[in-house]
Design an enzyme around this catalytic site. Structure first.
Site, PDB file in Angstrom:
ATOM      1  N   PRO A   2       0.840  -1.204   0.000  1.00 56.81           N
ATOM      2  CA  PRO A   2       0.000   0.000   0.000  1.00 56.81           C
ATOM      3  C   PRO A   2       0.876   1.256   0.000  1.00 56.81           C
ATOM      4  CG  PRO A   2      -0.578  -1.478   1.819  1.00 56.81           C
ATOM      5  CD  PRO A   2       0.669  -2.007   1.204  1.00 56.81           C
ATOM      6  N   GLU A   3       0.677   2.109  -0.987  1.00 59.02           N
ATOM      7  CA  GLU A   3       1.422   3.361  -1.075  1.00 59.02           C
ATOM      8  C   GLU A   3       0.522   4.491  -0.556  1.00 59.02           C
ATOM      9  OE1 GLU A   3       4.469   3.822  -1.848  1.00 59.02           O
ATOM     10  OE2 GLU A   3       5.056   1.905  -2.706  1.00 59.02           O
ATOM     11  N   HIS A  91      -5.180 -14.293   9.089  1.00 60.76           N
ATOM     12  CA  HIS A  91      -4.380 -13.068   9.188  1.00 60.76           C
ATOM     13  C   HIS A  91      -5.166 -11.829   9.630  1.00 60.76           C
ATOM     14  CE1 HIS A  91      -1.410 -15.548   7.220  1.00 60.76           C
ATOM     15  NE2 HIS A  91      -2.170 -15.652   6.151  1.00 60.76           N
ATOM     16  N   ARG A 109       1.710 -10.510   5.862  1.00 62.82           N
ATOM     17  CA  ARG A 109       3.151 -10.567   6.128  1.00 62.82           C
ATOM     18  C   ARG A 109       3.560  -9.962   7.467  1.00 62.82           C
ATOM     19  NH1 ARG A 109       6.236  -8.921   0.758  1.00 62.82           N
ATOM     20  NH2 ARG A 109       7.974  -9.617   2.055  1.00 62.82           N
TER      21      ARG A 109
END
Ligand SMILES: [Zn+2]
Length: 269
Positions: A2-3, A91, A109
């Protein structure tokens, strides 16, 4: 990953939680990039949310005295679900529970993070960050100042978070194409006129990406469930086997600071 545009899109999607009471935060897995402190659960109970905003890629949720700082890391995302809906995905590491709805933090992650602090501007992760690219502080004169004596190449300079935040690899390549500046040029040799063009280009590209809901290569859904990918039309990034849309010259790929860099040698001088 995600930017800034994806984070901005996420902030807009969860903005509706402003002026609502956060009933509780439940941490299912505290082993994120940094261990989530106990106070994230204990000090946030029944707190009124005053404001939800963003600084760099940190999502900031302000209460009376405290502020939650959420970072999505490499693969984090938020989704909104009815509070009484017990559907879970693998997750799902944290839940922010409101009366009717909850926000769920999912991060495959676990490079994301959740902190609670009093003043995010003074937090170690935020205090040394550069200006916001869409703010007035990011101006032609600011760009001239940081370029003036710098021996860094221009792409590295604009990607350095200490100078300006949120210009990720894709956006750096695309902005330099729009400004017609070769990414490997030395910053101190970039002219005043080019500094102005570059600042404008970065703002244009980021605004476009935000409008489209963010553009990263894979696996991003904004918090309201809309897919946010492949929407920005890329002129150079990832197009190294193709020709330039403007001049038909072959786009070249180079490596700058270990990052793939794409440019048109005819359009970008
Ligand atoms: Zn070209």
């Amino acid at each position: 990953m995600p930017e800034l545009p994806e984070v901005e899109t996420t902030v807009r999607a969860i903005n509706k939680f402003e002026n609502r009471i956060l009933k509780e935060v439940i941490i299912h897995n505290k082993n994120l990039r940094w261990k989530v402190e106990k106070k994230v659960e204990t000090l946030t109970r029944n707190q009124l949310v005053h404001k939800i905003t963003r600084r760099a890629k940190y999502i900031l949720i302000y209460f009376d005295k405290q502020c939650l700082m959420v970072h999505l890391g490499m693969s984090g995302k938020l989704r909104i679900q009815k509070s009484n809906n017990n559907y879970f995905k693998k997750h799902d590491h944290a839940e922010f529970i409101f009366k009717d709805e909850k926000i769920i933090f999912n991060d495959v992650r676990r490079f994301g993070s959740i902190h609670l602090c009093e003043n995010p501007d003074k937090h170690r992760l935020i205090k040394d960050l550069g200006v916001e690219p869409l703010s007035k502080s990011f101006s032609k004169s600011y760009m001239k100042d940081i370029c003036k004596n710098s021996n860094l190449c221009i792409k590295k300079l604009i990607m350095d978070q200490k100078n300006v935040v949120g210009v990720g690899n894709i956006y750096a390549s695309e902005s330099l194409f729009l400004a017609k500046i070769n990414p490997s040029r030395l910053s101190k040799e970039v002219s005043d006129n080019e500094c102005e063009k570059l600042v404008k280009s970065i703002k244009i590209i980021l605004k476009k990406a935000i409008k489209m809901g963010g553009t990263t290569i894979k696996d991003f859904y904004s918090a309201d469930g809309n897919e946010g990918y492949f929407s920005l039309k890329l002129n150079v990034y990832g197009r190294d086997s193709m020709v330039c849309n403007k001049c038909n010259t072959k786009i070249i790929k180079s490596i700058i600071g270990q990052r793939a860099t794409y440019s048109c040698t005819k359009c970008q001088l």
